[in-house]
Design a protein around this motif. Structure first.
Motif, mmCIF file in Angstrom:
data_model
loop_
_atom_site.group_PDB
_atom_site.id
_atom_site.type_symbol
_atom_site.label_atom_id
_atom_site.label_comp_id
_atom_site.label_asym_id
_atom_site.label_seq_id
_atom_site.Cartn_x
_atom_site.Cartn_y
_atom_site.Cartn_z
ATOM 1 N N THR A 18 0.845 -1.211 0.000
ATOM 2 C CA THR A 18 0.000 0.000 0.000
ATOM 3 C C THR A 18 0.875 1.254 0.000
ATOM 4 O O THR A 18 0.453 2.303 -0.501
ATOM 5 N N ASN A 19 2.105 1.151 0.525
ATOM 6 C CA ASN A 19 3.006 2.315 0.463
ATOM 7 C C ASN A 19 3.316 2.686 -0.991
ATOM 8 O O ASN A 19 3.361 3.865 -1.337
ATOM 9 N N GLN A 41 -1.761 -7.790 0.544
ATOM 10 C CA GLN A 41 -0.496 -7.258 0.031
ATOM 11 C C GLN A 41 0.372 -8.447 -0.359
ATOM 12 O O GLN A 41 0.517 -9.387 0.434
ATOM 13 N N GLY A 44 4.474 -6.828 1.078
ATOM 14 C CA GLY A 44 4.503 -5.848 2.177
ATOM 15 C C GLY A 44 5.928 -5.650 2.680
ATOM 16 O O GLY A 44 6.684 -6.608 2.795
ATOM 17 N N ARG A 45 6.272 -4.411 2.958
ATOM 18 C CA ARG A 45 7.635 -4.114 3.422
ATOM 19 C C ARG A 45 7.636 -3.701 4.889
ATOM 20 O O ARG A 45 6.709 -3.041 5.368
ATOM 21 N N ARG A 47 10.415 -2.408 8.311
ATOM 22 C CA ARG A 47 11.566 -1.543 8.562
ATOM 23 C C ARG A 47 12.855 -2.310 8.323
ATOM 24 O O ARG A 47 12.889 -3.526 8.406
ATOM 25 N N SER A 62 -1.956 2.935 4.015
ATOM 26 C CA SER A 62 -0.858 3.896 3.861
ATOM 27 C C SER A 62 -1.443 5.269 3.597
ATOM 28 O O SER A 62 -2.301 5.436 2.731
ATOM 29 N N ASP A 103 6.809 0.689 17.379
ATOM 30 C CA ASP A 103 6.021 -0.540 17.515
ATOM 31 C C ASP A 103 4.911 -0.342 18.546
ATOM 32 O O ASP A 103 5.095 0.363 19.531
ATOM 33 N N LYS A 110 4.032 -8.011 19.454
ATOM 34 C CA LYS A 110 3.922 -7.010 18.388
ATOM 35 C C LYS A 110 2.638 -7.247 17.603
ATOM 36 O O LYS A 110 2.451 -8.322 17.040
ATOM 37 N N LEU A 115 5.725 1.976 8.936
ATOM 38 C CA LEU A 115 6.858 2.246 8.049
ATOM 39 C C LEU A 115 6.672 3.605 7.388
ATOM 40 O O LEU A 115 5.753 3.783 6.585
ATOM 41 N N ILE A 128 0.847 1.548 7.697
ATOM 42 C CA ILE A 128 0.528 0.887 8.965
ATOM 43 C C ILE A 128 -0.069 -0.484 8.684
ATOM 44 O O ILE A 128 -0.987 -0.622 7.871
ATOM 45 N N GLY A 129 0.456 -1.477 9.356
ATOM 46 C CA GLY A 129 -0.135 -2.805 9.288
ATOM 47 C C GLY A 129 -0.582 -3.193 10.690
ATOM 48 O O GLY A 129 0.175 -3.010 11.645
HETATM 49 C C1 BTN Z 1 7.794 -2.948 10.617
HETATM 50 O O1 BTN Z 1 7.414 -3.170 11.768
HETATM 51 O O2 BTN Z 1 8.857 -3.410 10.202
HETATM 52 C C2 BTN Z 1 6.961 -2.066 9.733
HETATM 53 C C3 BTN Z 1 5.927 -2.819 8.968
HETATM 54 C C4 BTN Z 1 5.001 -1.932 8.168
HETATM 55 C C5 BTN Z 1 3.942 -2.711 7.428
HETATM 56 C C6 BTN Z 1 2.927 -1.840 6.749
HETATM 57 S S1 BTN Z 1 1.569 -2.756 6.109
HETATM 58 C C7 BTN Z 1 1.006 -1.375 5.225
HETATM 59 C C8 BTN Z 1 2.239 -0.714 4.645
HETATM 60 N N1 BTN Z 1 2.645 -1.338 3.404
HETATM 61 C C9 BTN Z 1 3.853 -1.902 3.490
HETATM 62 O O3 BTN Z 1 4.432 -2.498 2.556
HETATM 63 N N2 BTN Z 1 4.344 -1.758 4.722
HETATM 64 C C10 BTN Z 1 3.432 -1.017 5.578
#
Ligand code: BTN
Length: 239
Positions: A18-19, A41, A44-45, A47, A62, A103, A110, A115, A128-129
């Motif tokens: 979504t980012n 997703q 999803g990415r 940190r 996002s 976090d 968690k 991100l 935010i996830g």
């Molecule tokens: C982390 O704790 O490492 C951060 C994770 C962030 C995940 C959210 S899900 C929505 C948005 N899209 C992504 O690809 N990452 C963030």
């Protein structure tokens, strides 16, 4: 595209991240605030180069809005504090706290990830996830992932999204009007390990000391040998 609380909102069945999707919307650089949610997703990415396992039923959202890049360290705190306050409002008995840098933990597990990334032009992207329905089983984590459902807290994905957006708006306005102090104080009042001995794991190094607070950029202050050292990025663990 729908409008919600002054945000341009698009909901998708499936995206890579979504980012990335919200970043494409900001190509227009028209100054509007954009928010994207998705059911799934595929990439999803997280940190520090990690991936974010995105299980169906969870929230992936996002937001993209214009802000000065130098403020990103403070904005992270608005984003995470707003999630804690939203969940506490929905579930008054929840045992929830914040772990630097961004976090949100429930019963020391968690349940979400945040991100922040730079977007096009002056845009900042806050992704935010939230593990609403399920959490991936990943071995070896000090703070394992769990879901709200694991603890008996039930909420709909979009109900949580709408409630979050409202809280975020209110806190962002507060920050714009009054500066960082109130946000920092409320964040610290909910911070895990404040005043306690912690271990900070950085890219190539570990350091232990007392978690003394955060400065005006959101940088962690670590007390060691009567000195305050600044920690810009890392993961913290309670000793
Ligand atoms: C982390 O704790 O490492 C951060 C994770 C962030 C995940 C959210 S899900 C929505 C948005 N899209 C992504 O690809 N990452 C963030």
């Amino acid at each position: 595209m729908q409008s919600i609380n002054g945000w341009q909102w698009e909901e998708y069945d499936e995206v890579v991240s979504t980012n990335d999707t919200v970043r494409n919307l900001t190509n227009k650089k028209d100054g509007a605030k954009y928010v994207v949610t998705a059911l799934r997703q595929t990439g999803g990415r997280g940190r520090r180069g990690r991936s974010w396992v995105s299980l169906e039923g969870n929230l992936f959202m996002s937001m993209a809005f214009e802000a000065e890049l130098k403020n990103v360290g403070q904005i992270v705190f608005i984003v995470s504090l707003s999630l804690l306050e939203t969940l506490r409002h929905l579930f008054p008995d929840i045992n929830i706290c914040l772990k630097w840098p961004n976090d949100v933990l429930v019963n020391d597990r968690k349940i979400s990830g945040i991100l922040l990334e730079k977007g096009e032009g002056d845009y900042i992207i806050a992704g935010i996830g939230v593990n609403i329905a399920a959490a991936p089983k990943i071995d070896g984590l000090v703070y394992p992932a769990q879901s709200l459902a694991d603890f008996g807290f039930e909420t709909g994905r979009l109900d949580l999204f709408r409630a979050y957006l409202q809280t975020f708006e209110a806190n962002y306005k507060l920050w714009q009007e009054q500066g960082f102090e109130t946000i920092r104080a409320r964040w610290l009042a909910n911070a895990k390990n404040l005043g306690k001995e912690i271990l900070v794991r950085m890219n190539n190094e570990e350091r232990s000391g007392i978690f003394a607070g955060v400065d005006e950029n959101g940088t962690l202050l670590l007390e060691r040998n009567n000195n305050l050292e600044k920690i810009y990025a890392g993961d913290i663990f309670c000793l």
